[in-house]
Design a protein around this motif. Structure first.
Motif, PDB file in Angstrom:
ATOM      1  N   TYR A 201      -8.818  29.831   6.891  1.00 34.30           N
ATOM      2  CA  TYR A 201      -9.704  30.949   7.354  1.00 34.30           C
ATOM      3  C   TYR A 201     -11.145  30.445   7.515  1.00 34.30           C
ATOM      4  O   TYR A 201     -11.630  30.432   8.762  1.00 34.30           O
ATOM      5  N   MET A 202     -11.645  29.467   6.630  1.00 35.35           N
ATOM      6  CA  MET A 202     -13.106  29.277   6.707  1.00 35.35           C
ATOM      7  C   MET A 202     -12.926  28.045   7.711  1.00 35.35           C
ATOM      8  O   MET A 202     -14.143  27.861   8.373  1.00 35.35           O
ATOM      9  N   ILE A 203     -11.990  27.469   7.698  1.00 30.81           N
ATOM     10  CA  ILE A 203     -11.940  26.112   9.085  1.00 30.81           C
ATOM     11  C   ILE A 203     -12.196  26.921  10.339  1.00 30.81           C
ATOM     12  O   ILE A 203     -13.001  26.297  11.305  1.00 30.81           O
ATOM     13  N   GLY A 204     -11.338  28.171  10.580  1.00 31.29           N
ATOM     14  CA  GLY A 204     -11.648  28.775  11.563  1.00 31.29           C
ATOM     15  C   GLY A 204     -13.130  29.406  12.141  1.00 31.29           C
ATOM     16  O   GLY A 204     -13.483  29.153  13.191  1.00 31.29           O
ATOM     17  N   LEU A 205     -13.414  29.714  10.971  1.00 28.36           N
ATOM     18  CA  LEU A 205     -15.064  30.322  11.128  1.00 28.36           C
ATOM     19  C   LEU A 205     -16.109  29.153  11.512  1.00 28.36           C
ATOM     20  O   LEU A 205     -16.972  29.287  12.052  1.00 28.36           O
ATOM     21  N   LEU A 206     -15.633  27.954  10.880  1.00 27.24           N
ATOM     22  CA  LEU A 206     -16.562  26.849  11.076  1.00 27.24           C
ATOM     23  C   LEU A 206     -16.221  26.195  12.547  1.00 27.24           C
ATOM     24  O   LEU A 206     -17.133  25.384  13.027  1.00 27.24           O
ATOM     25  N   LYS A 207     -15.152  26.385  13.080  1.00 29.49           N
ATOM     26  CA  LYS A 207     -14.866  25.716  14.153  1.00 29.49           C
ATOM     27  C   LYS A 207     -14.850  24.339  14.117  1.00 29.49           C
ATOM     28  O   LYS A 207     -15.345  23.459  14.995  1.00 29.49           O
ATOM     29  N   LEU A 208     -14.157  23.852  13.135  1.00 32.41           N
ATOM     30  CA  LEU A 208     -14.123  22.122  12.842  1.00 32.41           C
ATOM     31  C   LEU A 208     -12.943  21.856  13.573  1.00 32.41           C
ATOM     32  O   LEU A 208     -11.831  21.725  13.304  1.00 32.41           O
ATOM     33  N   GLU A 209     -13.182  21.217  14.834  1.00 35.96           N
ATOM     34  CA  GLU A 209     -12.065  20.769  15.657  1.00 35.96           C
ATOM     35  C   GLU A 209     -11.298  19.490  15.291  1.00 35.96           C
ATOM     36  O   GLU A 209     -10.175  19.162  15.669  1.00 35.96           O
ATOM     37  N   LYS A 210     -12.036  18.864  14.096  1.00 31.56           N
ATOM     38  CA  LYS A 210     -10.900  17.873  13.629  1.00 31.56           C
ATOM     39  C   LYS A 210      -9.617  18.153  13.097  1.00 31.56           C
ATOM     40  O   LYS A 210      -8.919  17.365  12.837  1.00 31.56           O
ATOM     41  N   TYR A 211      -9.664  19.449  12.565  1.00 33.71           N
ATOM     42  CA  TYR A 211      -8.595  19.797  11.897  1.00 33.71           C
ATOM     43  C   TYR A 211      -7.428  20.498  12.772  1.00 33.71           C
ATOM     44  O   TYR A 211      -6.372  21.039  12.447  1.00 33.71           O
ATOM     45  N   ILE A 212      -7.806  20.203  14.083  1.00 32.40           N
ATOM     46  CA  ILE A 212      -6.808  21.189  14.911  1.00 32.40           C
ATOM     47  C   ILE A 212      -5.334  20.623  14.921  1.00 32.40           C
ATOM     48  O   ILE A 212      -4.581  21.260  14.968  1.00 32.40           O
ATOM     49  N   PRO A 213      -5.181  19.290  15.023  1.00 28.98           N
ATOM     50  CA  PRO A 213      -3.729  18.705  14.751  1.00 28.98           C
ATOM     51  C   PRO A 213      -3.193  19.128  13.357  1.00 28.98           C
ATOM     52  O   PRO A 213      -2.125  19.455  13.441  1.00 28.98           O
ATOM     53  N   LEU A 214      -3.999  19.233  12.308  1.00 22.88           N
ATOM     54  CA  LEU A 214      -3.259  19.559  11.212  1.00 22.88           C
ATOM     55  C   LEU A 214      -3.207  21.243  11.086  1.00 22.88           C
ATOM     56  O   LEU A 214      -1.878  21.669  10.607  1.00 22.88           O
ATOM     57  N   LEU A 215      -3.783  21.865  11.676  1.00 21.50           N
ATOM     58  CA  LEU A 215      -3.723  23.371  11.923  1.00 21.50           C
ATOM     59  C   LEU A 215      -2.079  23.510  12.801  1.00 21.50           C
ATOM     60  O   LEU A 215      -1.499  24.305  12.394  1.00 21.50           O
ATOM     61  N   ALA A 216      -1.971  23.004  13.869  1.00 23.85           N
ATOM     62  CA  ALA A 216      -1.061  23.105  14.496  1.00 23.85           C
ATOM     63  C   ALA A 216       0.371  22.672  13.969  1.00 23.85           C
ATOM     64  O   ALA A 216       1.511  23.466  14.131  1.00 23.85           O
ATOM     65  N   SER A 217       0.233  21.817  13.114  1.00 25.10           N
ATOM     66  CA  SER A 217       1.305  21.277  12.090  1.00 25.10           C
ATOM     67  C   SER A 217       1.937  22.254  11.299  1.00 25.10           C
ATOM     68  O   SER A 217       3.114  22.230  10.862  1.00 25.10           O
ATOM     69  N   LEU A 218       0.787  22.956  10.866  1.00 24.61           N
ATOM     70  CA  LEU A 218       1.361  24.157   9.975  1.00 24.61           C
ATOM     71  C   LEU A 218       2.093  25.329  10.692  1.00 24.61           C
ATOM     72  O   LEU A 218       2.474  26.257  10.186  1.00 24.61           O
ATOM     73  N   LEU A 219       2.327  25.403  12.239  1.00 25.31           N
ATOM     74  CA  LEU A 219       2.796  26.640  12.708  1.00 25.31           C
ATOM     75  C   LEU A 219       4.398  26.512  12.516  1.00 25.31           C
ATOM     76  O   LEU A 219       5.040  27.493  12.781  1.00 25.31           O
ATOM     77  N   ILE A 220       4.890  25.401  11.814  1.00 23.46           N
ATOM     78  CA  ILE A 220       6.212  25.484  11.449  1.00 23.46           C
ATOM     79  C   ILE A 220       6.538  26.063  10.049  1.00 23.46           C
ATOM     80  O   ILE A 220       7.656  26.025   9.745  1.00 23.46           O
ATOM     81  N   ARG A 221       5.423  26.438   9.336  1.00 19.46           N
ATOM     82  CA  ARG A 221       5.656  26.570   8.021  1.00 19.46           C
ATOM     83  C   ARG A 221       6.373  28.183   7.874  1.00 19.46           C
ATOM     84  O   ARG A 221       6.142  28.989   8.809  1.00 19.46           O
ATOM     85  N   ASP A 222       6.900  28.496   6.943  1.00 21.25           N
ATOM     86  CA  ASP A 222       7.642  29.762   6.840  1.00 21.25           C
ATOM     87  C   ASP A 222       6.689  30.556   5.638  1.00 21.25           C
ATOM     88  O   ASP A 222       7.219  30.973   4.321  1.00 21.25           O
ATOM     89  N   ASP A 223       5.442  31.142   6.219  1.00 24.15           N
ATOM     90  CA  ASP A 223       4.575  31.777   5.284  1.00 24.15           C
ATOM     91  C   ASP A 223       3.823  32.602   6.133  1.00 24.15           C
ATOM     92  O   ASP A 223       2.654  32.101   6.929  1.00 24.15           O
ATOM     93  N   ASP A 224       3.960  33.801   6.526  1.00 19.54           N
ATOM     94  CA  ASP A 224       3.390  34.723   7.590  1.00 19.54           C
ATOM     95  C   ASP A 224       1.969  34.779   7.066  1.00 19.54           C
ATOM     96  O   ASP A 224       1.151  34.919   8.350  1.00 19.54           O
ATOM     97  N   ILE A 225       1.476  34.916   5.977  1.00 17.50           N
ATOM     98  CA  ILE A 225       0.108  35.066   5.817  1.00 17.50           C
ATOM     99  C   ILE A 225      -0.876  33.633   6.198  1.00 17.50           C
ATOM    100  O   ILE A 225      -1.776  33.730   6.876  1.00 17.50           O
ATOM    101  N   LEU A 226      -0.267  32.738   5.929  1.00 16.47           N
ATOM    102  CA  LEU A 226      -0.780  31.443   5.992  1.00 16.47           C
ATOM    103  C   LEU A 226      -0.785  31.391   7.746  1.00 16.47           C
ATOM    104  O   LEU A 226      -1.733  30.961   8.377  1.00 16.47           O
ATOM    105  N   LEU A 227       0.352  31.563   8.549  1.00 20.12           N
ATOM    106  CA  LEU A 227       0.535  31.547   9.843  1.00 20.12           C
ATOM    107  C   LEU A 227      -0.335  32.456  10.536  1.00 20.12           C
ATOM    108  O   LEU A 227      -0.873  31.949  11.746  1.00 20.12           O
ATOM    109  N   GLU A 228      -0.699  33.670  10.085  1.00 21.68           N
ATOM    110  CA  GLU A 228      -1.865  34.383  10.795  1.00 21.68           C
ATOM    111  C   GLU A 228      -3.066  33.740  10.951  1.00 21.68           C
ATOM    112  O   GLU A 228      -3.721  33.765  11.663  1.00 21.68           O
TER     113      GLU A 228
END
Length: 394
Positions: A201-228
């Motif tokens: 959530y903080m990364i989103g607020l900070l708009k830290l673009e270097k984390y975009i690939p890592l965030l995208a890699s989490l889309l496969i996770r099975d945790d809806d709160i995290l995915l939101e």
């Protein structure tokens, strides 16, 4: 970046004439298209709130779908003026918006808001506005511990933690090195802790673009709160780099709902292109429905061939209200189709059938009304998770 901004303006320009539509189905399409989009003008929220209290048939839908939009001072005045007049069964929808008001703005309007915000929230607001770094972090740590120890998900506690996390970001009390350390530990585990989820959530607020690939890699996770939180953070970048990183996850049924939501809400030519390509590669009808819905909410004429072809398929039920979505798409873009009235009729009959089954009143009304106890795919899940129905029990 200029091209992305231009596309966003075009998207908003297409929406604007239909923001307040007399056609219930078009209104629903507009609200769906704007629900997770981060750049909705504040004056639109004001206009929608006015419509919600002037037109009771639209009230439930509007109050649900503006939850992610900014509640400014004018919106607060509208809410305060109208909450006392509301049907008691719907008051909670307005109070949900009140709970999302920025703490500083809430404190500024404390007197008129005091009857609508719980007493135990005011000290929290005082803390996030005026507290020291040590005081805020102490409360944040205790709240995280409470979340982890709870036997089930506690939505109110989670919202409290998010307000504290937003305060930490706003004051510059977290560094990228600290974020890296948290993520390094979290990625070793099967499940993210609440500390890890709120770091996203903080990364989103900070708009830290270097984390975009890592965030995208989490889309496969099975945790809806995290995915939101991952989806919200990625959407917030409004970047074609996010679209590129999301492509692999549009091709997998396990990740398509959140991946499509991300790409759907980044308004660019590239988004339309990758959604069209993903549609042609999708084999499951449910996956195709999700991609068609995302394409419809892009409001791009380039998607017309896929949308038109998709409506030739026959089926009885899907995750998406496809006739309503496509009817809204064609209507907003001013496109003609020989079946457009059939789609409208099908949705209206479905609404009326639901009302008959539910023994609702006012069955003679000519316009179908979405009742509070009908759960739409983007409505809050009735299980109380705080997530969208289609991303939870749906």
């Amino acid at each position: 970046m200029r091209q992305e901004r231009t596309y966003t303006m075009t998207f908003l320009e297409k929406i604007k004439p239909h923001l307040i539509s007399n056609d219930f189905l078009i209104q629903e399409t507009v609200l769906n298209a704007l629900h997770d989009f981060p750049n909705v003008p504040e004056e639109w929220t004001v206009e929608l709130l006015k419509e919600a209290f002037n037109n009771k048939e639209k009230q439930t839908s509007i109050l649900i779908f503006v939850e992610n939009q900014t509640i400014n001072e004018e919106s607060i005045k509208i809410l305060i003026e109208n909450i006392p007049k509301m049907d008691q069964s719907k008051v909670h929808l307005a109070l949900n918006l009140v709970a999302r008001i920025d703490p500083e703005l809430a404190l500024k309007n404390r007197e008129p808001l005091k009857n609508y915000i719980r007493m135990d929230m005011w000290p929290l607001y005082e803390l996030v506005v005026n507290g020291t770094e040590e005081e805020v972090y102490t409360e944040y740590g205790e709240t995280l511990n409470d979340l982890e120890r709870a036997a089930s998900y506690q939505h109110d506690l989670y919202i409290k933690a998010k307000k504290l996390a937003a305060c930490i970001v706003k004051n510059g009390w977290i560094t990228e090195d600290e974020i890296d350390l948290v993520l390094k530990d979290e990625l070793k585990e099967q499940w993210f802790s609440f500390n890890g989820i709120l770091t996203i959530y903080m990364i989103g607020l900070l708009k830290l673009e270097k984390y975009i690939p890592l965030l995208a890699s989490l889309l496969i996770r099975d945790d809806d709160i995290l995915l939101e939180e991952v989806a919200t953070a990625l959407i917030g970048f409004q970047s074609d780099e996010v679209v590129k990183q999301a492509v692999p996850y549009l091709r997998q049924s396990e990740s398509i709902i959140f991946a499509a939501s991300v790409v759907e809400n980044i308004k660019s030519d590239l988004s339309v292109q990758v959604l069209r390509e993903a549609y042609h590669n999708a084999e499951k009808l449910d996956d195709q429905d999700i991609l068609i819905e995302a394409l419809c909410h892009q409001l791009s004429i380039k998607a017309l061939p896929e949308i038109s072809d998709h409506m030739k398929k026959e089926y009885y039920f899907g995750l998406v209200d496809i006739e309503q979505t496509v009817y809204g798409y064609y209507s907003i873009l001013g496109q003609q189709h020989p079946d457009i009235e059939l789609w409208k009729q099908a949705v209206m009959e479905s609404e009326l059938h639901f009302r008959n089954d539910s023994n609702q009143k006012n069955l003679q009304q000519s316009v179908p009304v979405r009742k509070e106890n009908k759960v739409g795919r983007n409505d809050p899940c009735p299980c109380g998770s705080g997530k969208k129905y289609k991303k939870c029990c749906g």
